[in-house]
Motif scaffolding. Structure first.
Motif, short mmCIF file in Angstrom:
data_model
loop_
_atom_site.label_atom_id
_atom_site.label_comp_id
_atom_site.label_asym_id
_atom_site.label_seq_id
_atom_site.Cartn_x
_atom_site.Cartn_y
_atom_site.Cartn_z
N ILE A 173 47.85 17.08 38.76
CA ILE A 173 48.53 16.19 38.03
C ILE A 173 48.69 15.09 37.94
CG2 ILE A 173 48.97 16.95 35.44
CD1 ILE A 173 49.25 19.73 35.14
N VAL A 174 49.32 14.52 38.47
CA VAL A 174 50.04 13.69 38.51
C VAL A 174 48.31 11.92 38.51
CG1 VAL A 174 51.33 12.14 39.99
CG2 VAL A 174 51.97 13.84 38.79
N VAL A 175 47.70 12.98 39.94
CA VAL A 175 46.58 11.77 40.52
C VAL A 175 46.12 12.36 39.49
CG1 VAL A 175 45.00 12.01 42.17
CG2 VAL A 175 47.45 12.77 42.97
N ILE A 176 45.13 12.95 39.05
CA ILE A 176 44.41 12.86 37.32
C ILE A 176 44.85 11.77 37.08
CG2 ILE A 176 43.36 13.76 35.26
CD1 ILE A 176 43.84 16.87 37.44
N GLY A 177 45.98 12.19 36.55
CA GLY A 177 47.06 10.56 35.08
C GLY A 177 46.69 9.06 35.55
N ILE A 178 47.10 9.17 36.85
CA ILE A 178 47.20 7.20 37.97
C ILE A 178 45.80 7.06 37.86
CG2 ILE A 178 47.65 6.31 39.20
CD1 ILE A 178 49.94 8.25 40.74
N ILE A 179 44.88 7.84 38.05
CA ILE A 179 43.72 7.17 38.10
C ILE A 179 42.34 6.99 36.91
CG2 ILE A 179 40.59 7.89 38.80
CD1 ILE A 179 41.58 9.54 41.16
N ALA A 180 43.16 8.08 35.90
CA ALA A 180 42.54 7.70 34.28
C ALA A 180 43.29 6.61 33.69
CB ALA A 180 42.71 8.72 33.63
N LEU A 181 44.40 6.81 34.09
CA LEU A 181 45.42 5.33 33.40
C LEU A 181 44.79 3.41 34.87
CD1 LEU A 181 47.68 4.05 31.99
CD2 LEU A 181 49.30 4.29 34.15
N PHE A 182 43.96 4.13 35.10
CA PHE A 182 43.61 2.56 35.61
C PHE A 182 41.66 2.43 35.28
CE2 PHE A 182 47.32 2.13 37.47
CZ PHE A 182 47.79 1.13 37.98
N SER A 183 41.74 3.77 34.71
CA SER A 183 40.14 4.01 34.76
C SER A 183 39.52 3.04 33.57
CB SER A 183 39.11 4.76 35.25
OG SER A 183 39.65 5.13 36.29
N TRP A 184 40.48 3.86 32.25
CA TRP A 184 39.41 4.12 31.04
C TRP A 184 39.39 2.53 30.48
CZ3 TRP A 184 42.41 0.49 27.06
CH2 TRP A 184 43.49 0.24 27.86
N THR A 185 40.55 1.19 30.93
CA THR A 185 40.39 -0.16 30.92
C THR A 185 38.47 -0.47 30.59
OG1 THR A 185 40.57 -0.42 32.63
CG2 THR A 185 42.91 -0.73 31.29
N TYR A 186 38.09 -0.40 31.84
CA TYR A 186 36.67 -0.40 31.85
C TYR A 186 35.43 0.08 30.59
CZ TYR A 186 38.48 -1.80 36.20
OH TYR A 186 39.85 -2.19 37.01
N PHE A 187 35.78 1.42 30.82
CA PHE A 187 35.09 1.94 29.86
C PHE A 187 35.41 1.33 28.46
CE2 PHE A 187 35.67 5.55 32.67
CZ PHE A 187 33.37 5.31 33.17
N ALA A 188 35.95 0.76 27.80
CA ALA A 188 37.13 0.36 26.97
C ALA A 188 36.56 -0.87 26.50
CB ALA A 188 38.11 0.42 26.74
N ARG A 189 35.84 -1.58 27.36
CA ARG A 189 35.18 -3.04 27.65
C ARG A 189 34.32 -2.71 27.69
NH1 ARG A 189 38.43 -7.48 31.84
NH2 ARG A 189 40.50 -8.41 30.75
N LEU A 190 32.86 -2.30 28.03
CA LEU A 190 32.38 -1.82 27.72
C LEU A 190 31.66 -1.54 26.74
CD1 LEU A 190 28.76 -1.29 29.58
CD2 LEU A 190 29.79 1.24 29.58
#
Length: 313
Positions: A173-190
């Motif tokens: 769960i921690v790894v999923i949260g860390i990766i999602a934390l650094f991935s959502w920004t690219y979707f937001a800009r797109l």
């Protein structure tokens, strides 16, 4: 009526020539064929891992030193029912590699999906309403992008440690949260850039002029038009997140042993230097990671070229 029961393409309203044309179009695209084959192979490996483990009688964490280690304590390369040999602890490399696919997909898919949903909400809100809302959300996105990935991951893992080496929250769960934390920004800009472009289109202005609420305009007019692009980018981001999980595990801040992860398997092979006598300890997880990333990259590129002509040009 009887004929319709045995002709699914007719029953669902798809003419036979159209169905054949789609199949031929798919087969003529080498990117779709190769990418689909590689991704299908990885998914199949993840699904059948427990069945193969039960068939050979080797669990992913079970140790068989008597059958897999020679007199000097070095692992064998093959034989004795171990197709890819064993590691330094006498565990089946093939079974652990197959289970590694389950771990990578179990982390990569949820993390990428969470990132997509968060980025979608942020991008839709900022792009549609603009003004101060857009400026505030853009600043939040910039702040999130400013955090260093590895330092943040190390900090979160340190905070997650409990007493006697235990963990407060499941490391997955921690790894999923860390990766999602650094991935959502690219979707937001797109999404934000796409919404800014689409909201000035006549069909959106007509819906606003007809008195539709912002929620209705976003969900009924804008979202369906950007959904294909977002889904394709999800497929683009997924292999990046799989590499991120393997990197964290390789550095010892991701999935903890003895859970089989391709990153931890590669790190174990290099740290022990047993890959010199048992090269499949390193080749198997590294090759599986390479094929997985290659498959998703080829498939996502083919999908983007097919459904996003502007990207293809």
């Amino acid at each position: 009526m009887t004929d319709l029961l045995f002709k699914p393409s007719v029953a669902i309203g798809i003419p036979e020539p159209v169905r054949r044309g789609r199949l031929h179009s798919f087969l003529r695209d080498p990117g779709l064929v190769v990418g689909s084959a590689l991704v299908g192979l990885v998914l199949l490996a993840a699904l059948v891992a427990p069945l193969i483990a039960a068939a050979v009688g080797h669990g992913p964490n079970e140790q068989f030193p008597d059958e897999t280690l020679d007199a000097a304590g070095l692992p064998i390369t093959g034989g004795h029912g171990f197709l890819l040999g064993a590691d330094g602890s006498g565990r089946d490399v093939l079974i652990r590699t197959l289970y590694g696919a389950r771990v990578s997909l179990a982390i990569g898919i949820p993390a990428t999906t969470i990132a997509m949903l968060v980025g979608l909400v942020v991008g839709l809100t900022g792009g549609y309403f603009g003004g101060r809302i857009d400026a505030a959300l853009s600043e939040v996105t910039n702040i999130a992008l400013a955090f260093p990935f590895l330092v943040t991951a190390l900090s979160v893992v340190t905070l997650n440690r409990g007493t006697a080496g235990s963990t407060v929250v499941d490391p997955i769960i921690v790894v999923i949260g860390i990766i999602a934390l650094f991935s959502w920004t690219y979707f937001a800009r797109l999404v934000r850039n796409s919404v800014v472009e689409i909201k000035s289109k006549p069909f959106v202005l007509a819906a606003i002029g007809a008195g539709s609420s912002p929620t209705r305009v976003i969900l009924r007019e804008i979202l369906p038009n950007i959904a294909p692009t977002v889904v394709i980018y999800w497929a683009v981001q997924l292999p990046i997140n799989i590499i991120a999980e393997a990197s964290l595990s390789y550095l010892g801040v991701g999935i903890r042993p003895p859970t089989p992860s391709w990153g931890t398997m590669i790190a174990n092979a290099q740290d022990s230097a047993l890959y010199q006598t048992q090269p499949l300890m390193l080749i198997a997880p590294a090759g599986a990671l390479f094929l997985t990333v290659l498959g998703f990259n080829v498939l996502s590129t083919a999908l983007r070229n097919r459904f996003d002509p502007s990207a293809a040009r």
